[in-house]
Every structure is written in structure tokens, then in C-alpha cells.
Design a protein around this motif. Structure first.
Motif, PDB file in Angstrom:
ATOM      1  N   LEU A 130      -6.011   1.416   7.818  1.00 29.31           N
ATOM      2  CA  LEU A 130      -5.075   2.222   8.588  1.00 29.31           C
ATOM      3  C   LEU A 130      -4.328   1.410   9.627  1.00 29.31           C
ATOM      4  N   ARG A 173       0.252   8.236  -0.134  1.00 28.26           N
ATOM      5  CA  ARG A 173      -0.647   8.437   1.003  1.00 28.26           C
ATOM      6  C   ARG A 173       0.093   9.151   2.118  1.00 28.26           C
ATOM      7  N   GLU A 209       4.831   9.246   4.967  1.00 29.32           N
ATOM      8  CA  GLU A 209       4.273   9.160   3.615  1.00 29.32           C
ATOM      9  C   GLU A 209       4.726   7.861   2.976  1.00 29.32           C
ATOM     10  N   GLU A 220      -5.460   9.906   7.494  1.00 30.14           N
ATOM     11  CA  GLU A 220      -4.767   9.574   6.248  1.00 30.14           C
ATOM     12  C   GLU A 220      -5.422  10.285   5.081  1.00 30.14           C
ATOM     13  N   PHE A 221      -4.580  10.774   4.157  1.00 30.51           N
ATOM     14  CA  PHE A 221      -5.048  11.414   2.933  1.00 30.51           C
ATOM     15  C   PHE A 221      -4.506  10.653   1.736  1.00 30.51           C
ATOM     16  N   ASP A 222      -5.337  10.525   0.716  1.00 33.77           N
ATOM     17  CA  ASP A 222      -4.891  10.008  -0.572  1.00 33.77           C
ATOM     18  C   ASP A 222      -4.783  11.177  -1.544  1.00 33.77           C
ATOM     19  N   ARG A 257       0.101  10.131   6.062  1.00 38.26           N
ATOM     20  CA  ARG A 257      -0.447   9.661   7.344  1.00 38.26           C
ATOM     21  C   ARG A 257       0.018  10.590   8.461  1.00 38.26           C
ATOM     22  N   GLU A 284      -9.653  12.977  -0.424  1.00 37.15           N
ATOM     23  CA  GLU A 284     -10.223  11.899   0.376  1.00 37.15           C
ATOM     24  C   GLU A 284      -9.425  11.737   1.669  1.00 37.15           C
ATOM     25  N   PHE A 285     -10.126  11.459   2.761  1.00 38.90           N
ATOM     26  CA  PHE A 285      -9.424  11.238   4.025  1.00 38.90           C
ATOM     27  C   PHE A 285     -10.097  10.134   4.816  1.00 38.90           C
ATOM     28  N   ARG A 286      -9.362   9.573   5.770  1.00 45.76           N
ATOM     29  CA  ARG A 286      -9.864   8.590   6.720  1.00 45.76           C
ATOM     30  C   ARG A 286      -9.365   8.967   8.109  1.00 45.76           C
ATOM     31  N   SER A 340     -15.056   9.161   1.546  1.00 44.72           N
ATOM     32  CA  SER A 340     -14.649   8.791   0.207  1.00 44.72           C
ATOM     33  C   SER A 340     -15.754   9.112  -0.773  1.00 44.72           C
TER      34      SER A 340
END
Length: 431
Positions: free
Chosen positions: A159, A101, A97, A72-74, A103, A57-59, A9
């Protein structure tokens, strides 16, 4: 169930134990467009790549039950025509989705660790790319991470509601582009924040398959109508299977016995666990009073036997070696029971998957019993941390099965089918 969490982030650097990477976010109201997604298979990893119109941004989270890696992407609009087909460690990809977001869930064939995750700048005509490298992970290492996370009072991961996150320190990424290559004007100057290692990490060891020829020594097992003993047939098949597995160059192989000796059932299991086996395959050939019964069947451990074994392992005097690689003797009864249950559940799921592959591959070569997938309380299947199956290769009380099992050509076909099942288990099946 704890998960391993990697968050990227646009925030300032934090402490090393909570290190994050940074990536530029699209301007307000302008979503990055995902245009392509693909999987690639490398000798030491499986790579997942998404082409984007700009960085986002991703997680990333790794989780169990089932084993999976979640990304996950925002601020991303999904315009990929088709999700990639399974490849390598990844058995399937699902997308959902909600609330702006995206997923993506990558279901894996076993526990996975994130080697690297980053958002790459455009270079040499390529668009910005999200790159994720994953590799197989020892289930016990995953459980150890979960055990370390259990006392944490950290907030739940976004998540996985209710799941305690664990900080993940990723190894260094591949070398960056030469310093003379300027970044694209719309992208940040540096997207990587992890140091380059001084040396390459060692390649992972080949999977270890432990083969268990049933009976031996003063225990001959069943006697065929031809007069041959079960112990001779099981050893012959195990030796042939070892030869074929080693010939692939993809596996290490050990036998619980390679000659006519007697070994206690629990000692066979102990040997597999002490060696760190990835799979345990016990070979047998049954006999029955009804001479018309023939065909192959595959057994996994029954639920009742699993419960009894878990109860025994959870007793304080047994905790030190209840799960190889984890000493649970200092844990509370509740924590020890949870970790043993997790290990058993994973081993049971993987055992069932292997059993299904064996039936699928060998069903093309040999006769099968009706309902060939079965369960029982066999002592050789009780390892809580090693996926295990027992294969009854046929009935020595049936003249045709007995003749086939004493035939070298049939044993070669049988071993070849088992090798194909092992290949399928590790995602190495050849087309």
C-alpha cells in the motif's frame, strides 16, 4: 515513515505475531460490487461500513503525514454513488482505482488505531459488509510503533512503497451471530479469527485541555488604560473557559495557575507535558505604544524556534524526556532526531489547525488583528509533543479592548468561542 498494516487474505493461519483474518474471494472474473459506503459515530470509535455483493480481500494501513487510514480491495467494482461526508475522527474520504484495485483513504484528524476490521456475512436481510472501527491514538504510541519498526528488514507494504510494515494485532470484534444462524451458502463459515475478550476494554480518557493564564504574582503583565493588570484578565478568562469546558462533559481541564502566583515559562510547559495534555492554550492580552491598534491574534511556534528546540532536545543529555512516553537516550542520534522531528511536525500541524479554528470561531465575536494567524518563538509554545497556541485576546492599550476584556459578559462570549474551537478540533462541533 512506518505504517501499521492489517492484511486480510485467503491464506492459511500464520504465527500469532503475524495473525491474519480470512475472507472469501469472488470467483475468477466476477468482481464484488460495492453499493454503499457510510460513516457512523459511536462514543468510543468511528465506524466505516461498505455494503458489498460478496466478500472480498482487503488490506488496512494506518499512516502519518497526513494522518490517514488506507483501505484497499482487490476484485471490487465501485458502484457507490457518493462518498460519505466527514464524521467523527474522519475528516474526508478519497477514492482511487488502478489495476483492478480500489483504494480508499480516510483522512483523520489525528493518529488513528484500528480497533477492528472484518468482512461480515449476510444476515437478517443485510448484504455482506466490510466494517472498520477506528479510534484516536496517542501520537507517541504511533511514534513508538514506528521506532520499533525502524530496524525491520521486512519488505515494503504494497500500500505504501518504501514503507516498512508493522504487524498489527487487532482487539476482538463484537460478538458473532448466534451459532444457530447458518451462514449464507456462498460465504465462508467463519470470517473472524480473533478470540472474544473476557472483559470490555476501558473507555478512553476524555481529552485533557491545559489552560495557561499568562503572567501572575510579581509579573503583572501589561496594564490596561483602566488600570487592570493583564494577569487578572487572563486568569478570569481561564477560569470561565474551564467552567464552560467542564460543563460540556467532554473534557478534562487543568490550569497552570488558578491564583495570583508566578510560574516560570518553562515550568508551564513542563506541567502540561507531565499531565499528558492533549492541548495547551496560553492566554494573554497585549499592549502597544500605538493606542489605535486593537484586535485578537493567535500565535503558533515559528519555524526557527522549532529548529532551535529540536537541536536542544536531540542533545544526548536531554533525550530521556525529549518526548513524553519515549526514552530516546539509548537511540542513535539519527533515530532520535527523526522521532523528535516527527513529534514536532505533528504538534505543529495540529497547532496550526487549532489556531485556524480559534480565528474562525472568535472572528464572529470579536475584532481581529489584520493577519491574525501569526508565529513567534514564545517559550510556552515549545512542547514538542503537545499542540499549543498562544492567544492575544486584545490590546489593553486600546480603550475598547480594555473595556471588553474587563467585562464578564464579554469573557463568557470569548470562552464560548474558544470552547467551540476545541470542539471543532476534536471533531465534536455541534450543528
Amino acid at each position: 515513515m512506518a505504517a501499521l498494516l492489517l492484511v486480510v487474505s485467503p491464506v492459511a493461519p500464520v504465527a500469532a505475531a503475524e495473525r491474519t483474518q480470512t475472507a472469501a474471494m469472488p470467483a475468477a472474473g466476477a468482481a464484488a460490487l460495492a453499493t454503499d459506503a457510510r460513516l457512523g459515530l459511536h462514543p468510543d470509535k468511528t465506524r466505516f461500513v461498505i455494503d458489498l455483493s460478496r466478500a472480498a480481500e482487503f488490506r488496512v494501513v494506518t499512516a502519518a503525514d497526513p494522518w490517514r487510514v488506507v483501505v484497499e480491495f482487490d476484485g471490487v467494482a465501485w458502484a457507490v454513488p457518493e462518498l460519505p461526508a466527514p464524521k467523527g475522527l474522519v475528516r474526508g474520504v478519497r477514492r482511487s482505482e488502478a489495476g483492478g484495485r480500489v483504494r480508499l483513504e480516510l483522512e483523520t484528524s489525528g493518529p488513528a488505531k484500528v480497533l477492528w476490521a472484518d468482512m461480515l456475512r449476510p444476515l437478517d436481510g443485510r448484504p455482506p459488509r466490510f466494517v472498520l472501527d477506528i479510534a484516536p491514538m496517542d501520537p507517541l504510541g504511533f511514534l513508538a510503533a514506528q521506532a520499533a519498526a525502524m530496524p525491520s528488514a521486512a519488505a515494503p507494504s504494497p500500500l505504501a512503497p518504501g514503507v516498512q510494515p508493522v504487524a498489527l494485532r487487532a482487539p476482538a470484534p463484537p460478538p458473532a451471530a448466534p451459532a444457530t444462524a447458518p451462514p449464507a451458502p456462498s460465504q465462508p463459515a467463519a470470517l473472524r479469527s480473533f478470540p472474544v475478550p473476557r472483559s470490555k476494554p476501558p473507555l478512553p480518557q476524555l481529552p485533557l485541555i491545559v489552560l495557561d493564564p499568562g503572567h501572575g504574582g510579581q509579573d503583572p503583565g501589561a496594564t490596561a488604560v483602566t488600570g487592570v493588570h493583564e494577569k487578572e484578565i487572563t486568569l478570569a478568562v481561564a477560569l470561565e473557559m474551564r467552567r464552560q469546558l467542564q460543563a460540556t462533559g467532554r473534557y478534562r481541564v487543568a490550569l497552570t495557575r488558578d491564583r495570583d502566583v508566578f510560574i516560570k515559562l518553562r515550568d508551564r510547559v513542563a506541567r502540561a507535558r507531565s499531565l499528558g495534555a492533549d492541548l495547551f492554550i496560553s492566554l494573554h492580552a497585549d499592549s502597544i505604544s500605538r493606542p489605535g491598534v486593537r484586535g485578537l491574534s493567535v500565535y503558533t511556534l515559528s519555524d526557527k524556534a522549532t529548529d532551535r528546540e529540536a537541536e536542544m532536545l536531540a542533545q544526548r543529555e536531554n533525550r530521556a524526556d525529549a518526548i513524553v512516553g519515549l526514552d530516546l537516550s539509548a537511540e542513535t542520534a539519527e533515530v532520535a532526531a527523526i522521532l523528535i522531528d516527527l513529534a514536532q511536525r505533528d504538534s505543529r500541524n495540529q497547532s496550526l489547525r487549532l489556531a485556524g479554528l480559534v480565528v474562525d470561531r472568535l472572528g464572529r465575536e470579536v475584532a481581529l488583528l489584520p493577519s491574525p494567524l501569526r508565529s513567534a518563538g514564545f517559550a510556552v509554545l515549545t512542547a514538542p509533543d503537545v499542540p499549543s497556541v498562544l492567544i492575544e485576546m486584545g490590546y489593553l492599550s486600546h480603550a475598547k479592548d480594555a473595556k471588553l476584556l474587563t467585562s464578564a459578559s464579554h469573557r463568557k462570549r470569548l470562552a464560548a468561542g474558544l470552547v467551540q474551537a476545541v470542539d471543532g478540533y476534536f471533531g465534536r462541533a455541534r450543528s
